[in-house]
Design a protein around this motif. Structure first.
Motif, PDB file in Angstrom:
ATOM      1  N   LYS A   1      -1.137 -14.302  -1.569  1.00 50.37           N
ATOM      2  CA  LYS A   1       0.179 -14.406  -0.934  1.00 50.37           C
ATOM      3  C   LYS A   1       1.003 -13.126  -1.097  1.00 50.37           C
ATOM      4  N   TYR A   2       0.623 -12.274  -2.038  1.00 50.48           N
ATOM      5  CA  TYR A   2       1.419 -11.096  -2.364  1.00 50.48           C
ATOM      6  C   TYR A   2       0.716  -9.818  -1.924  1.00 50.48           C
ATOM      7  N   ASN A   3       1.499  -8.864  -1.481  1.00 49.87           N
ATOM      8  CA  ASN A   3       1.001  -7.527  -1.173  1.00 49.87           C
ATOM      9  C   ASN A   3       1.028  -6.737  -2.478  1.00 49.87           C
ATOM     10  N   GLU A   4      -0.142  -6.470  -3.032  1.00 49.27           N
ATOM     11  CA  GLU A   4      -0.224  -5.850  -4.354  1.00 49.27           C
ATOM     12  C   GLU A   4       0.424  -4.467  -4.385  1.00 49.27           C
ATOM     13  N   LYS A   5       0.181  -3.670  -3.376  1.00 49.09           N
ATOM     14  CA  LYS A   5       0.719  -2.314  -3.374  1.00 49.09           C
ATOM     15  C   LYS A   5       2.243  -2.338  -3.298  1.00 49.09           C
ATOM     16  N   ALA A   6       2.802  -3.199  -2.441  1.00 46.37           N
ATOM     17  CA  ALA A   6       4.257  -3.295  -2.325  1.00 46.37           C
ATOM     18  C   ALA A   6       4.875  -3.815  -3.627  1.00 46.37           C
ATOM     19  N   LEU A   7       4.203  -4.749  -4.265  1.00 47.84           N
ATOM     20  CA  LEU A   7       4.686  -5.281  -5.542  1.00 47.84           C
ATOM     21  C   LEU A   7       4.692  -4.197  -6.614  1.00 47.84           C
ATOM     22  N   ALA A   8       3.636  -3.392  -6.650  1.00 56.57           N
ATOM     23  CA  ALA A   8       3.561  -2.318  -7.642  1.00 56.57           C
ATOM     24  C   ALA A   8       4.648  -1.280  -7.409  1.00 56.57           C
ATOM     25  N   ILE A   9       4.874  -0.912  -6.163  1.00 59.37           N
ATOM     26  CA  ILE A   9       5.900   0.086  -5.864  1.00 59.37           C
ATOM     27  C   ILE A   9       7.292  -0.461  -6.184  1.00 59.37           C
ATOM     28  N   PHE A  10       7.521  -1.739  -5.900  1.00 64.52           N
ATOM     29  CA  PHE A  10       8.808  -2.353  -6.239  1.00 64.52           C
ATOM     30  C   PHE A  10       9.032  -2.336  -7.753  1.00 64.52           C
ATOM     31  N   MET A  11       8.016  -2.705  -8.513  1.00 63.26           N
ATOM     32  CA  MET A  11       8.167  -2.717  -9.967  1.00 63.26           C
ATOM     33  C   MET A  11       8.339  -1.310 -10.521  1.00 63.26           C
ATOM     34  N   ASP A  12       7.760  -0.325  -9.856  1.00 62.75           N
ATOM     35  CA  ASP A  12       7.968   1.063 -10.268  1.00 62.75           C
ATOM     36  C   ASP A  12       9.441   1.429 -10.130  1.00 62.75           C
ATOM     37  N   LYS A  13      10.057   1.016  -9.040  1.00 65.48           N
ATOM     38  CA  LYS A  13      11.473   1.323  -8.834  1.00 65.48           C
ATOM     39  C   LYS A  13      12.356   0.591  -9.840  1.00 65.48           C
ATOM     40  N   VAL A  14      11.940  -0.607 -10.239  1.00 67.46           N
ATOM     41  CA  VAL A  14      12.707  -1.366 -11.227  1.00 67.46           C
ATOM     42  C   VAL A  14      12.640  -0.676 -12.593  1.00 67.46           C
ATOM     43  N   MET A  15      11.475  -0.124 -12.907  1.00 66.57           N
ATOM     44  CA  MET A  15      11.321   0.544 -14.206  1.00 66.57           C
ATOM     45  C   MET A  15      12.088   1.849 -14.187  1.00 66.57           C
TER      46      MET A  15
END
Length: 63
Positions: free
Chosen positions: A49-63
């Motif tokens: 259900k999740y786009n792994e690459k988009a999730l990783a990039i989002f979490m990068d911005k959060v960090m």
């Protein structure tokens, strides 16, 4: 005496900061999603259900 204490504090801050920077760099490349809490315990059908690459990039911005 205070100069030595501040120097020690800076070293500790840099030591703590280095793993976060490495993790952020890995996530910015769209990899390392398996290291995110909760994602690695999902079933394969839930992971689809999740786009792994988009999730990783989002979490990068959060960090």
């Amino acid at each position: 005496m205070k100069i030595e204490t501040r120097y020690g504090e800076c070293i500790v801050c840099f030591i703590i900061m280095i793993p976060f920077l490495i993790f952020a760099i890995v996530l910015s490349q769209g990899k390392g999603v398996f290291l995110l809490a909760g994602y690695n315990t999902m079933s394969d059908s839930e992971k689809e259900k999740y786009n792994e690459k988009a999730l990783a990039i989002f979490m990068d911005k959060v960090m």
